[in-house]
Motif scaffolding. Structure first.
Motif, PDB file in Angstrom:
ATOM      1  N   LYS A  70       0.651  -1.265   0.045  1.00 40.48           N
ATOM      2  CA  LYS A  70      -0.035   0.024  -0.191  1.00 40.48           C
ATOM      3  C   LYS A  70       1.054   1.266  -0.019  1.00 40.48           C
ATOM      4  O   LYS A  70       0.324   2.351  -0.197  1.00 40.48           O
ATOM      5  CB  LYS A  70      -0.904  -0.037   1.290  1.00 40.48           C
ATOM      6  CG  LYS A  70      -1.844  -1.145   1.404  1.00 40.48           C
ATOM      7  CD  LYS A  70      -2.750  -1.022   0.404  1.00 40.48           C
ATOM      8  CE  LYS A  70      -3.766  -2.371   0.628  1.00 40.48           C
ATOM      9  NZ  LYS A  70      -3.316  -3.655   0.353  1.00 40.48           N
ATOM     10  N   ASP A  75       6.336  -0.617  -2.332  1.00 37.86           N
ATOM     11  CA  ASP A  75       5.866  -1.838  -3.110  1.00 37.86           C
ATOM     12  C   ASP A  75       6.653  -2.206  -4.275  1.00 37.86           C
ATOM     13  O   ASP A  75       6.615  -3.466  -4.642  1.00 37.86           O
ATOM     14  CB  ASP A  75       4.380  -1.381  -3.848  1.00 37.86           C
ATOM     15  CG  ASP A  75       4.279  -0.471  -4.748  1.00 37.86           C
ATOM     16  OD1 ASP A  75       5.182   0.416  -4.668  1.00 37.86           O
ATOM     17  OD2 ASP A  75       3.234  -0.192  -5.513  1.00 37.86           O
ATOM     18  N   ASN A 140      -2.410   4.390  -5.235  1.00 41.47           N
ATOM     19  CA  ASN A 140      -1.795   3.217  -4.783  1.00 41.47           C
ATOM     20  C   ASN A 140      -2.470   2.326  -4.074  1.00 41.47           C
ATOM     21  O   ASN A 140      -2.540   1.193  -4.167  1.00 41.47           O
ATOM     22  CB  ASN A 140      -0.566   3.509  -4.359  1.00 41.47           C
ATOM     23  CG  ASN A 140       0.541   2.636  -4.297  1.00 41.47           C
ATOM     24  OD1 ASN A 140       0.957   2.155  -5.469  1.00 41.47           O
ATOM     25  ND2 ASN A 140       1.358   2.141  -3.288  1.00 41.47           N
ATOM     26  N   VAL A 141      -3.253   2.757  -3.082  1.00 42.59           N
ATOM     27  CA  VAL A 141      -3.724   2.032  -2.015  1.00 42.59           C
ATOM     28  C   VAL A 141      -5.171   1.510  -2.742  1.00 42.59           C
ATOM     29  O   VAL A 141      -5.230   0.344  -2.490  1.00 42.59           O
ATOM     30  CB  VAL A 141      -4.337   2.884  -0.826  1.00 42.59           C
ATOM     31  CG1 VAL A 141      -5.406   2.089   0.095  1.00 42.59           C
ATOM     32  CG2 VAL A 141      -3.367   3.668  -0.165  1.00 42.59           C
ATOM     33  N   SER A 144      -3.878  -1.508  -5.145  1.00 40.87           N
ATOM     34  CA  SER A 144      -3.510  -2.596  -4.225  1.00 40.87           C
ATOM     35  C   SER A 144      -4.668  -3.230  -3.385  1.00 40.87           C
ATOM     36  O   SER A 144      -4.609  -4.687  -3.385  1.00 40.87           O
ATOM     37  CB  SER A 144      -2.334  -1.948  -3.067  1.00 40.87           C
ATOM     38  OG  SER A 144      -2.083  -3.248  -2.170  1.00 40.87           O
ATOM     39  N   THR A 145      -5.652  -2.566  -3.140  1.00 43.85           N
ATOM     40  CA  THR A 145      -6.872  -3.273  -2.521  1.00 43.85           C
ATOM     41  C   THR A 145      -7.755  -4.013  -3.494  1.00 43.85           C
ATOM     42  O   THR A 145      -7.965  -4.878  -3.110  1.00 43.85           O
ATOM     43  CB  THR A 145      -7.643  -2.025  -1.582  1.00 43.85           C
ATOM     44  OG1 THR A 145      -6.883  -1.430  -0.786  1.00 43.85           O
ATOM     45  CG2 THR A 145      -8.796  -2.872  -1.123  1.00 43.85           C
TER      46      THR A 145
END
Length: 200
Positions: A70, A75, A140-141, A144-145
């Protein structure tokens, strides 16, 4: 199960391992442990993933990956470290799906499984490198989720419905190739040489 279903499961697991290897191991082990994923007799070699020690190690690694994935640029470091680990893990998972009585098929599954995982890993890493060029952290979060949710859902779908596993693998392969091409184009535009300015 027929050979197409078996290869579909092997391909799905390998490609998903390129995104979330530890989540693949943990989700498969948990589903088997709680009976949500009754494996056909042919796939009982995957039962080792339901071992509490294996699930514990996979859970700890998946939790670490969840947070590392995250954070922008962390990452990318994580992906770089896993350039060897994910393909090997994906190859071993594909190997566990194939009939151990056929060494030639197992060797092919190991090589193709590792290659598929490496391809998916490359697509993920390239796409995340592009996302990291954005100055805000929310993209980004979100990406990723989405990877977490899609990996868990598609993994369950592939095992619960082997007839669809081949379609899942094919869809993942198309998505991976598209991500690689997109990442290449964007990164070339960002880091490529600046166009020459005509003399005044």
């Amino acid at each position: 199960m027929g050979i197409l279903e078996i290869l579909g499961i092997a391909g799905s697991v390998s490609l998903l391992s390129g995104w979330r290897l530890y989540l693949c191991v943990l989700a498969t082990g948990l589903a088997m442990q709680f009976g949500a994923l009754p494996l056909p007799a042919h796939l009982q070699s995957l039962q080792v993933l339901a071992n509490p020690w294996v699930m514990g190690a996979a859970g700890a690694a998946a939790l670490l990956e969840f947070f590392a994935d995250k954070v922008a640029w962390l990452d990318t470091v994580w992906d770089t470290i896993h350039t060897l680990i994910r393909p090997l893990g994906g190859a071993l998972l594909a190997l566990a799906v194939i009939d151990p009585a056929d060494p030639a098929t197992q060797a092919i599954a190991f090589l193709l499984g590792g290659g598929a995982t490496l391809l998916a890993h490359g697509g993920k890493a390239g796409a995340r490198a592009v996302v990291n060029t954005s100055p805000e952290p929310f993209t980004n979060v979100a990406v990723s989720t989405t990877e977490d949710l899609v990996t868990g859902g598609l993994l369950y779908l592939a095992f619960a419905n082997p007839a669809l596993a081949g379609l899942v693998a094919l869809g993942l392969l198309i998505l991976t190739v598209w991500l690689l091409l997109l990442a290449r184009r964007v990164l070339k535009r960002i880091f490529g040489p600046a166009p020459e300015q005509p003399p005044a």
